[in-house]
Design an enzyme around this catalytic site. Structure first.
Site, mmCIF file in Angstrom:
data_model
loop_
_atom_site.group_PDB
_atom_site.id
_atom_site.type_symbol
_atom_site.label_atom_id
_atom_site.label_comp_id
_atom_site.label_asym_id
_atom_site.label_seq_id
_atom_site.Cartn_x
_atom_site.Cartn_y
_atom_site.Cartn_z
ATOM 1 N N PHE A 1 -8.725 17.085 9.305
ATOM 2 C CA PHE A 1 -9.739 17.150 8.254
ATOM 3 C C PHE A 1 -9.654 18.378 7.368
ATOM 4 O O PHE A 1 -10.333 18.436 6.335
ATOM 5 C CB PHE A 1 -11.154 17.017 8.838
ATOM 6 C CG PHE A 1 -11.674 18.204 9.609
ATOM 7 C CD1 PHE A 1 -12.458 19.173 8.983
ATOM 8 C CD2 PHE A 1 -11.427 18.331 10.969
ATOM 9 C CE1 PHE A 1 -12.973 20.249 9.700
ATOM 10 C CE2 PHE A 1 -11.942 19.399 11.688
ATOM 11 C CZ PHE A 1 -12.717 20.370 11.052
ATOM 12 N N ASP A 2 -8.843 19.376 7.686
ATOM 13 C CA ASP A 2 -8.846 20.565 6.848
ATOM 14 C C ASP A 2 -7.614 21.407 7.138
ATOM 15 O O ASP A 2 -6.839 21.136 8.064
ATOM 16 C CB ASP A 2 -10.106 21.386 7.115
ATOM 17 C CG ASP A 2 -10.551 22.214 5.910
ATOM 18 O OD1 ASP A 2 -9.827 22.232 4.903
ATOM 19 O OD2 ASP A 2 -11.621 22.834 5.985
ATOM 20 N N ASP B 1 -16.194 15.958 11.792
ATOM 21 C CA ASP B 1 -15.891 15.344 10.499
ATOM 22 C C ASP B 1 -15.215 13.987 10.700
ATOM 23 O O ASP B 1 -14.008 13.829 10.492
ATOM 24 C CB ASP B 1 -15.007 16.293 9.686
ATOM 25 C CG ASP B 1 -14.882 15.891 8.230
ATOM 26 O OD1 ASP B 1 -15.355 14.792 7.879
ATOM 27 O OD2 ASP B 1 -14.321 16.672 7.451
ATOM 28 N N ASN C 1 -15.368 21.491 -2.619
ATOM 29 C CA ASN C 1 -14.160 21.472 -1.794
ATOM 30 C C ASN C 1 -12.940 21.900 -2.614
ATOM 31 O O ASN C 1 -12.117 22.701 -2.156
ATOM 32 C CB ASN C 1 -13.947 20.072 -1.222
ATOM 33 C CG ASN C 1 -12.774 20.007 -0.269
ATOM 34 O OD1 ASN C 1 -12.794 20.568 0.816
ATOM 35 N ND2 ASN C 1 -11.726 19.319 -0.678
ATOM 36 N N GLY D 1 -5.086 14.758 0.881
ATOM 37 C CA GLY D 1 -4.676 13.377 1.107
ATOM 38 C C GLY D 1 -4.428 13.112 2.579
ATOM 39 O O GLY D 1 -4.528 11.976 3.047
ATOM 40 N N ASN D 2 -4.107 14.178 3.337
ATOM 41 C CA ASN D 2 -3.958 14.055 4.783
ATOM 42 C C ASN D 2 -5.300 14.040 5.497
ATOM 43 O O ASN D 2 -5.355 13.862 6.716
ATOM 44 C CB ASN D 2 -3.104 15.178 5.360
ATOM 45 C CG ASN D 2 -1.620 14.909 5.272
ATOM 46 O OD1 ASN D 2 -0.854 15.716 4.772
ATOM 47 N ND2 ASN D 2 -1.210 13.749 5.779
ATOM 48 N N SER D 3 -6.387 14.250 4.768
ATOM 49 C CA SER D 3 -7.704 14.118 5.382
ATOM 50 C C SER D 3 -7.830 12.729 5.997
ATOM 51 O O SER D 3 -7.509 11.723 5.358
ATOM 52 C CB SER D 3 -8.799 14.309 4.334
ATOM 53 O OG SER D 3 -8.864 15.637 3.903
ATOM 54 N N HIS E 1 -16.019 13.298 5.299
ATOM 55 C CA HIS E 1 -15.935 13.663 3.880
ATOM 56 C C HIS E 1 -15.106 12.670 3.081
ATOM 57 O O HIS E 1 -15.308 12.516 1.877
ATOM 58 C CB HIS E 1 -15.421 15.105 3.704
ATOM 59 C CG HIS E 1 -13.959 15.310 3.884
ATOM 60 N ND1 HIS E 1 -13.394 15.723 5.074
ATOM 61 C CD2 HIS E 1 -12.923 15.184 3.015
ATOM 62 C CE1 HIS E 1 -12.091 15.849 4.919
ATOM 63 N NE2 HIS E 1 -11.774 15.528 3.679
ATOM 64 N N ASN F 1 -15.826 25.904 5.095
ATOM 65 C CA ASN F 1 -14.752 25.124 4.483
ATOM 66 C C ASN F 1 -13.465 25.947 4.409
ATOM 67 O O ASN F 1 -13.466 27.087 3.939
ATOM 68 C CB ASN F 1 -15.183 24.689 3.080
ATOM 69 C CG ASN F 1 -14.300 23.597 2.518
ATOM 70 O OD1 ASN F 1 -13.563 22.934 3.243
ATOM 71 N ND2 ASN F 1 -14.369 23.414 1.212
#
Length: 720
Positions: free
Chosen positions: A670-671, A221, A327, A652-654, A85, A212
């Site tokens: 990722f989430d 992801d 999202n 932002g940590n994705s 993503h 999500n």
């Protein structure tokens, strides 16, 4: 007074006991890590905390900012791992109706097959992080309001200009603790990024909106990119003769996985947190800002979905924007739900009241209290125009052609000034990125969709009370839906900005020619510009005073937290941070508990054959075959997919790498779970979990399902 202080403290501690302080809370600056070395080792870290403070050493030298999120180097030849993503815009940019990489995925078997990213996509490697508080604050001392803001801005630009004398670097000045401290951040900026490997949508985004922010998850992801530089080894724009970038270090992919209770650590670029904001700001977030933002975004989501239902090319062009809207909508809904569940407004208000009561008995109260009162007054004043400002921001963020026109007109204004006096974002250093933004428009724009988006936003604007209205906008769009629709049809029917060559030509034109252009959309942007500049000036004046006064609030809060024995770390602001914790299960609510690991069995259980649970046939066939040797969990023999930890993360940590106790790469963040989306405002250890792709799943996919043996070899984990 003492009785009141005791009562407030008792109330605060009573509430805090319901949400106990936890050692795993904290998005730490690398420089802070040696000071918490004992806690790191007690949690299970096996390395030297001092090494984590050195941005030139592994592992932090391998962690990079990619787009608006995070990635990491995983080979000596510039191979970058991030989320599907996070790189979705790159995938969408290279997709069309004839070659739909979103649906089908992409595997490059040779480097000549790798595809260039969109022109405005960037990768940045942090190489310096130096404290410059004394210089910055000295420049602003004695000033207030807009003058304070401008003084901070001017000295920041001077520091940045000096830093950027070195070719290929991007520098910025960031503030910590809301104006209390300032740091000069130096980053190597790479401009040639290429798509290397992306799983199909039904793997990278398995479950889509249904899953999500939900656990259990079963998404792969991840995406692989590669960073390139010129033949001379320096950052360069895309060119066929560019060569792979050789990073100073890269992460080692672990061959073994993790289990419940294992130490894990994450490094990345968390966007923004608000944990040190005032009680009034907590209340505004819950009572107005979140519900209103969700309502506006949902309206835009429906516009794009309706337009793309029978128009596949339009659906592809707006796929990345739609994904971002969906999202954010779910994230904000979860944030609102979580803040209410944790009773964040009450807790923050009670905590702040206790802090102020404690402060009243301190010698610095006479200095700090008046400044804190003024902070609250300024926040309230800004809220008076909050709906107008929300809509103005959306009009530019959610459009392509109007944003381009406004950008070109603003650049024309700024080019009339010396570079040091130009607005940040419109200096000479920014013009290349502006050009990239203008070039990518062609693959993300449809005139009918943009008109519908603007109609939705401007109809809301027309309903604002007179106090929030802007004469220039009223003159341009009228005050009725009929005049609005007519204006949009007229402007978009006459503009030539939809032509890439003409759009880029205006970028090179003389400022006077741009400002006096008879192109319908450029003329509209010129008409709106005075209002936008006026609103910006009001914001800067307010922000200048807040930068000057908020440190008083932070001084009181830090002293109060230290008295409580609680850790104090700065709110996240897109700078490099480190979090640590453990692989941890989740007790979501009464009688509902979750294990920390999912497996491929869950993919089959969820699969319906219809989007979003339409696992690709090659994946289902590989699961049925059950060839997991070398990848399955040694104890359960099951094939891992995703896992949970209690790491402190936010937007932002994705794409952040998740490391084990030895510093090896075991997961990809990722989430967050639904119960903890509110962690950007409040860390609640009962619910805060981060969701990660298990790297064993990624390696298995790249080995058995959509093979890329050359990439596995490059990562040092050859196929089994």
């Amino acid at each position: 007074m003492k009785r009141r202080i005791f009562t407030l403290l008792a109330a605060t501690w009573g509430l805090m006991m319901a949400i106990p302080s936890h050692a795993d809370e904290g998005m730490w600056m690398p420089s802070q890590l040696p000071s918490i070395g004992k806690q790191l080792h007690a949690a299970g870290f096996q390395g030297n905390p001092a090494d984590l403070a050195d941005l030139t050493k592994a592992p932090l030298s391998a962690v990079v900012k990619v787009g608006g999120a995070t990635g990491s180097f995983i080979s000596d030849d510039g191979l970058v791992l991030t989320n599907h993503h996070v790189a979705f815009g790159v995938i969408q940019y290279n997709s069309n109706a004839q070659r739909d990489l979103i649906q089908n995925g992409f595997v490059s078997h040779e480097r000549t097959e790798e595809l260039p990213a969109n022109p405005d996509f960037r990768l940045r490697v942090t190489t310096g992080f130096d404290k410059v508080s004394e210089q910055v604050l000295a420049a602003a001392r004695g000033k207030t309001g807009r003058a304070y803001f401008d003084a901070i801005d001017a000295i920041s630009k001077t520091l940045v200009a000096d830093c950027e004398r070195e070719a290929g670097v991007r520098c910025s000045v960031v503030n910590m603790f809301y104006g209390r401290d300032f740091y000069l951040v130096k980053q190597l900026e790479l401009r040639d990024l290429r798509l290397v490997y992306a799983p199909p949508r039904a793997i990278g985004n398995y479950g889509d909106e249904v899953d999500n922010f939900v656990w259990p998850r079963h998404a792969g992801d991840f995406t692989l990119l590669r960073a390139y530089v010129g033949p001379d080894g320096k950052p360069a724009d895309y060119a066929k003769d560019n060569v792979p970038y050789h990073p100073p270090a890269h992460l080692q992919v672990a061959r073994d996985g993790v289990r419940d209770g294992d130490f894990v650590m994450l490094a990345g670029y968390p966007g923004t947190t608000y944990r040190h904001r005032t009680a009034a700001e907590f209340a505004d977030q819950v009572q107005w800002r979140l519900p209103t933002t969700v309502a506006v975004m949902q309206q835009l989501q429906h516009v794009i979905e309706d337009a793309g239902r029978d128009d596949r090319p339009a659906a592809i062009r707006y796929a990345s924007q739609l994904q971002s809207l969906k999202n954010n909508i779910k994230r904000y809904e979860g944030e609102l739900d979580g803040l209410k569940r944790s009773d964040a407004v009450t807790i923050r208000r009670t905590d702040e009241d206790a802090m102020m009561a404690w402060l009243a008995a301190q010698p610095q109260a006479g200095t700090l209290r008046p400044q804190i009162d003024e902070v609250n007054r300024l926040i309230a004043a800004g809220n008076a125009m909050r709906e107008r400002d929300l809509l103005l921001g959306m009009m530019q963020a959610q459009t392509q052609l109007l944003r381009s026109a406004i950008m070109l007109q603003r650049l024309a204004i700024e080019r009339g000034q010396a570079d040091a006096q130009r607005e940040a974002g419109y200096q000479q250093r920014d013009e290349e990125l502006i050009a990239g933004t203008l070039r990518q428009v062609q693959r993300r724009y449809d005139p009918a969709v943009e008109k519908h988006l603007l109609r939705a936003l401007l109809t809301r604007y027309q309903a604002l009370p007179d106090a929030q209205r802007l004469p220039e906008f009223d003159a341009a769009f009228g005050r009725t839906p009929e005049t609005l629709s007519h204006k949009l049809e007229q402007v978009y029917g006459a503009t030539q900005l939809g032509d890439e060559a003409k759009r880029l030509a205006w970028l090179k034109a003389e400022p006077a020619a741009v400002s006096k252009s008879d192109d319908a959309l450029l003329a509209l942007a010129a008409q709106l510009q005075p209002a936008l500049l006026r609103v910006e000036g009001e914001r800067k004046s307010r922000e200048g005073d807040l930068l000057r006064l908020r440190p008083a609030y932070m001084d009181a809060l830090i002293a109060y937290r230290e008295k409580q024995g609680r850790a104090v770390y700065p709110d996240a602001n897109s700078t490099l941070r480190v979090s640590y914790g453990k692989v941890t299960p989740l007790k979501a609510r009464d009688a509902v508990s979750y294990e920390p690991q999912t497996t491929t069995a869950g993919i089959v259980e969820k699969n319906t054959g219809a989007e979003p649970f339409d696992a690709p046939k090659p994946l289902l066939d590989a699961i049925a075959k059950g060839d997991y040797e070398g990848y399955a969990d040694a104890k359960t023999k099951a094939m891992p997919v995703d896992f949970l930890s209690n790491l402190d993360t936010t937007g932002g940590n994705s794409g952040s790498p998740v490391l084990n106790a030895k510093g090896e790469l075991v997961g990809l963040n990722f989430d967050s779970n639904w119960e903890a989306v509110s962690a950007s405002w409040m860390f609640d250890p009962r619910y805060k979990r981060a969701i990660h792709v298990d790297l064993r799943y990624m390696r298995w996919l790249m080995d058995k399902v959509y093979p890329a043996p050359q990439l596995l070899n490059e990562m040092g984990v050859p196929r089994r």
